[in-house]
Design an enzyme around this catalytic site. Structure first.
Site, short mmCIF file in Angstrom:
data_model
loop_
_atom_site.label_atom_id
_atom_site.label_comp_id
_atom_site.label_asym_id
_atom_site.label_seq_id
_atom_site.Cartn_x
_atom_site.Cartn_y
_atom_site.Cartn_z
CE1 TYR A 99 -3.54 27.54 -12.91
CE2 TYR A 99 -4.55 26.13 -14.56
CZ TYR A 99 -3.46 26.82 -14.10
OH TYR A 99 -2.28 26.82 -14.80
CB ALA A 100 -9.98 27.17 -16.25
CB ALA A 101 -12.47 31.32 -14.03
CB ALA A 102 -7.67 32.63 -11.95
CE LYS A 103 -2.15 30.39 -14.76
NZ LYS A 103 -0.90 31.18 -14.69
CB SER B 45 -2.96 27.50 -18.00
OG SER B 45 -3.39 26.14 -18.05
#
Length: 259
Positions: free
Chosen positions: A151-155, A137
């Site tokens: 979410y951004a860190a996981a992506k 993402s």
């Protein structure tokens, strides 16, 4: 992309294939001749039994069940497309993110790919051929601190894992590619835009503009369609992209301001 034989004879696992981008990928792969197995927690009435396995991929057991289904039904796999992802984290920035919220984001956006790859890669390496596509993402490049930090860190973790994996397995015949969407006009995105529009006293197009403004603008002037993302995934998974591995393709209408 008009040649039906492009993916003929290929066995593909596509996660989260019942809606949004995943559903579009399932449809495109089938049009191009692939034999497809997909998975989600519940089976839509329109999804044939032979191409579906019910599993919660946020769990170890769900990933194990899916890997077994791939081997039992397909006899192995040639293409794996990891579409599963999303966020349920609350707004409110870092302080709103408990350990449990962080773990949920990792369980949804990172660990399913890690676990399924670990289960399915040995067969792909044995045949010295295969493609893995990780859907990341643009949030891992431009996170929204109010709502998408976890979410951004996981992506971002998924993207780094994917790059490392590509360096390990590409010399053994398995390509690994990332596809990085921006805002995509899925059913969930439509519902969000409509809700924002209702709150602001405007119409759906106005709701879309609110989202685009939050992203800093989309030069293309609109979000991508699920079918457009599916076309890119089908290309990178196809023999036409046989020299492509270890890279990330952004499909965001120009949202990310730098290359």
């Amino acid at each position: 992309m008009t040649t039906r034989l492009e993916l003929a004879g290929k066995r593909a696992l596509i996660t989260a294939g019942t809606k949004g981008i995943g559903h579009a990928v399932v449809e495109r792969f089938r049009e191009l001749g692939a034999t497809v197995l997909t998975t989600a927690r519940s089976q839509p009435a329109t999804m044939p039994d032979e191409m579906f396995v019910a599993a919660d991929l946020t769990t170890v057991e769900g990933c194990e069940a899916t890997a077994r289904a791939v081997n039992d039904r397909l006899g192995g796999v040639d293409i794996v497309v990891h579409v599963l992802g999303g966020s349920s984290a609350p707004a409110g920035g870092f302080a709103a993110l408990s350990d449990a919220e962080w773990q949920k984001e990792l369980n949804l956006n990172l660990f399913p790919a890690v676990r399924l790859d670990r289960a399915l890669l040995p067969g792909m390496l044995a045949q010295r051929a295969g493609v893995i596509v990780h859907v990341t993402s643009i949030q891992h490049r431009m996170p929204l601190p109010e709502s998408t930090t976890a979410y951004a860190a996981a992506k971002a973790a998924l993207s780094t894992y994917s790059k490392s994996l590509s360096k390990e397995v590409t010399p053994q015949g398995v390509r690994v590619v990332r596809v990085c969407p921006g805002w995509v006009e899925t059913d969930a995105a439509v519902a969000l835009a409509q809700r924002l529009a209702d709150d602001a006293g405007t119409d759906y197009e106005g709701g879309k503009q609110i989202i685009m403004n939050a992203l800093g603008g989309i030069p293309l002037g609109r979000p991508a369609k699920p079918a457009e993302v599916a076309d890119l995934i089908a290309f990178v998974a196809s023999p036409r992209a046989s020299a492509i591995s270890g890279v990330e393709y952004v499909i965001d209408g120009g949202t990310v301001p730098t290359a």
